[in-house]
Design a protein around this motif. Sequence first.
Motif, PDB file in Angstrom:
ATOM      1  N   SER A  58      -4.841  13.810  12.563  1.00 46.70           N
ATOM      2  CA  SER A  58      -4.912  14.009  11.223  1.00 46.70           C
ATOM      3  C   SER A  58      -6.574  14.241  10.899  1.00 46.70           C
ATOM      4  CB  SER A  58      -4.484  12.888  10.347  1.00 46.70           C
ATOM      5  OG  SER A  58      -2.974  12.698  10.644  1.00 46.70           O
TER       6      SER A  58
ATOM      7  N   SER B  28       0.887  -1.080   0.136  1.00 45.44           N
ATOM      8  CA  SER B  28      -0.106  -0.079  -0.114  1.00 45.44           C
ATOM      9  C   SER B  28       1.033   1.355   0.099  1.00 45.44           C
ATOM     10  CB  SER B  28      -0.998   0.158   1.180  1.00 45.44           C
ATOM     11  OG  SER B  28      -1.698   1.225   1.424  1.00 45.44           O
ATOM     12  N   ASN B  29       0.523   2.162  -0.653  1.00 44.99           N
ATOM     13  CA  ASN B  29       1.054   3.732  -0.710  1.00 44.99           C
ATOM     14  C   ASN B  29       0.506   4.411   0.304  1.00 44.99           C
ATOM     15  OD1 ASN B  29       2.687   3.025  -2.928  1.00 44.99           O
ATOM     16  ND2 ASN B  29       0.926   3.326  -4.603  1.00 44.99           N
ATOM     17  N   TYR B  30      -0.398   3.933   1.181  1.00 45.35           N
ATOM     18  CA  TYR B  30      -1.100   4.839   2.220  1.00 45.35           C
ATOM     19  C   TYR B  30      -0.291   4.439   3.615  1.00 45.35           C
ATOM     20  CZ  TYR B  30      -4.902   5.994  -1.000  1.00 45.35           C
ATOM     21  OH  TYR B  30      -5.545   6.444  -1.968  1.00 45.35           O
ATOM     22  N   ALA B  31      -0.372   5.687   4.343  1.00 46.59           N
ATOM     23  CA  ALA B  31       0.250   5.407   5.891  1.00 46.59           C
ATOM     24  C   ALA B  31      -0.735   4.605   6.544  1.00 46.59           C
ATOM     25  CB  ALA B  31       0.660   6.670   6.492  1.00 46.59           C
TER      26      ALA B  31
ATOM     27  N   PRO C 196      -3.781   2.636   5.450  1.00 48.23           N
ATOM     28  CA  PRO C 196      -4.688   2.035   4.284  1.00 48.23           C
ATOM     29  C   PRO C 196      -5.992   1.445   4.608  1.00 48.23           C
ATOM     30  CG  PRO C 196      -3.120   0.359   4.663  1.00 48.23           C
ATOM     31  CD  PRO C 196      -2.677   1.653   5.702  1.00 48.23           C
TER      32      PRO C 196
ATOM     33  N   MET D   5      -6.457  11.956   2.085  1.00 46.05           N
ATOM     34  CA  MET D   5      -5.687  11.281   1.086  1.00 46.05           C
ATOM     35  C   MET D   5      -4.374  11.747   0.921  1.00 46.05           C
ATOM     36  SD  MET D   5      -8.566  10.034  -1.752  1.00 46.05           S
ATOM     37  CE  MET D   5      -7.661   8.622  -2.288  1.00 46.05           C
ATOM     38  N   ASP D   6      -4.340  13.014   0.731  1.00 44.41           N
ATOM     39  CA  ASP D   6      -2.898  13.700   0.940  1.00 44.41           C
ATOM     40  C   ASP D   6      -2.099  13.405   2.136  1.00 44.41           C
ATOM     41  OD1 ASP D   6      -3.814  15.070  -1.313  1.00 44.41           O
ATOM     42  OD2 ASP D   6      -4.312  17.000  -0.463  1.00 44.41           O
ATOM     43  N   ALA D   7      -2.807  13.146   3.185  1.00 43.92           N
ATOM     44  CA  ALA D   7      -1.975  12.720   4.290  1.00 43.92           C
ATOM     45  C   ALA D   7      -1.836  11.340   4.397  1.00 43.92           C
ATOM     46  CB  ALA D   7      -2.789  13.073   5.678  1.00 43.92           C
ATOM     47  N   ARG D   8      -2.115  10.355   3.256  1.00 42.76           N
ATOM     48  CA  ARG D   8      -2.110   9.219   3.122  1.00 42.76           C
ATOM     49  C   ARG D   8      -2.757   8.184   4.060  1.00 42.76           C
ATOM     50  NH1 ARG D   8       3.685   7.861   4.189  1.00 42.76           N
ATOM     51  NH2 ARG D   8       3.143   5.753   2.840  1.00 42.76           N
ATOM     52  N   ILE D   9      -4.033   8.940   4.220  1.00 44.85           N
ATOM     53  CA  ILE D   9      -5.075   7.881   4.939  1.00 44.85           C
ATOM     54  C   ILE D   9      -6.227   7.706   3.949  1.00 44.85           C
ATOM     55  CG2 ILE D   9      -6.867   8.346   6.754  1.00 44.85           C
ATOM     56  CD1 ILE D   9      -5.119  10.269   7.995  1.00 44.85           C
ATOM     57  N   ASP D  10      -6.255   6.491   3.486  1.00 41.97           N
ATOM     58  CA  ASP D  10      -7.084   6.011   2.714  1.00 41.97           C
ATOM     59  C   ASP D  10      -8.629   6.156   3.178  1.00 41.97           C
ATOM     60  OD1 ASP D  10      -8.276   5.297   0.097  1.00 41.97           O
ATOM     61  OD2 ASP D  10      -7.381   3.083   0.209  1.00 41.97           O
TER      62      ASP D  10
END
Length: 420
Positions: A410, A17-20, A22, A347-352
């Motif tokens: 966040s 995952s690219n999310y911190a 996901p 999403m910018d904060a990598r929270i899906d």
Amino acid sequence: MPPNHRHGFPGKMITNSNYAFPLVDSSYDNQEILRCMETLLSGQLTMGQRVHDFELAFAKHIGTNYAVMVNSGSSANLLATSAIINPLRSKRLNMGDYVAVPAVCWSTSIWPIVQLGLKPVLVDVDPATLNLSIDSLLEAIVRFPIKAVLMVHVLGNSTDMSKLLDIVEKNSLLLIEDTCESLGSTFEGKSLGTLSDFGTYSFYFSHHMTTIEGGMVVAKNLEDYDLLRCLRAHGWSREQSNRTELEAMNPAIDPRFLFVNVGYNVRPMEIQAAFGLEQLRRLDEMNAYRKQNALLMRQSFEHNPKWHSQLQFPSSPLGVDACWFGFPFLINPKITMDYKRFTQLLMDARIDTRPIVSGNMDLQPAVRLFDIERSLAPFTGAQQVHDRGVFIGVHAKPIEPGRMAWLAESVLDAIAVTSQ
């Protein structure tokens, strides 16, 4: 508290995952891979003994008599809906009969109803639970000759099941429980999905347990079990309990290719069952972590110094023990904010994030193409879920307290920015 996480497996939990944070943090590891490799090496790839073993184990695990595995949760809904209109079923619906379905649902909760010539009637949901509104269902029963209810247990929660079951009994309705998002949730100690004529489950990658793709239909009696197995595979007689009798009645036909009903081909593969058997062994453990994580995440919000009841968390009706599929919330209606900008900041904060199911199904353009009864609109509850609802991931393994605190911070910061 959940049990200790499984030890001794070779390698780490697999995640990509690219999310911190996901929506899905992969629940499988090398054990599932080894079981799949064993299956590939066995040479038996199409539906066979592993599928049968998984069906037996799943039925026992959730406390029902029969389980029939299929290739997806969507196929499970199709099979269950097909069964309730089949001429070989002693109690059945007829084409044109009305079926109530909540306006917050997945598309393949509705489409089997349409595809099989039944008429869906959209009913509202209660935003406090995200699930079917009992008042809206009662209104539908007054206005239409409702013959069945397709109850969608949303995100691990449910409606007031005591009232729903009472309505079903008093009105002699058929009931299908779409439990694709709620494996592990219970009502008065009984698994959701086992309280009705048919229950359906999904083993898609993001769900409580996974077979990569896959699903299950459960039933209480042999008549329905035979029917489901026949419909699953071409309508042939191979898996029928009265196979010998059927073959004797049709001696001119090769018994290997005796077709006794309408049918599909929604069979699963052995590799999916092998994956599922491994997952099922620790489903209770994974679900315990989901429950604990959901509780701790809520506490992380409520204990944050920036907390001013910006979010509304869903509640569970009496008797329902929810095993959350995700961590849902509604933005407090007192807050005026830019919803799209809010989710984009997360999403910018990598929270899906994603909407709750697909929001208000009444707004979907496809609904207007078919004979779907929408006259109970406006669906004010479903619209609240659509306009203010979001869910983020609740994972099947431990989440570090610091990570939960960062998540809450966040989300609250994103609300503050977008409500200015």
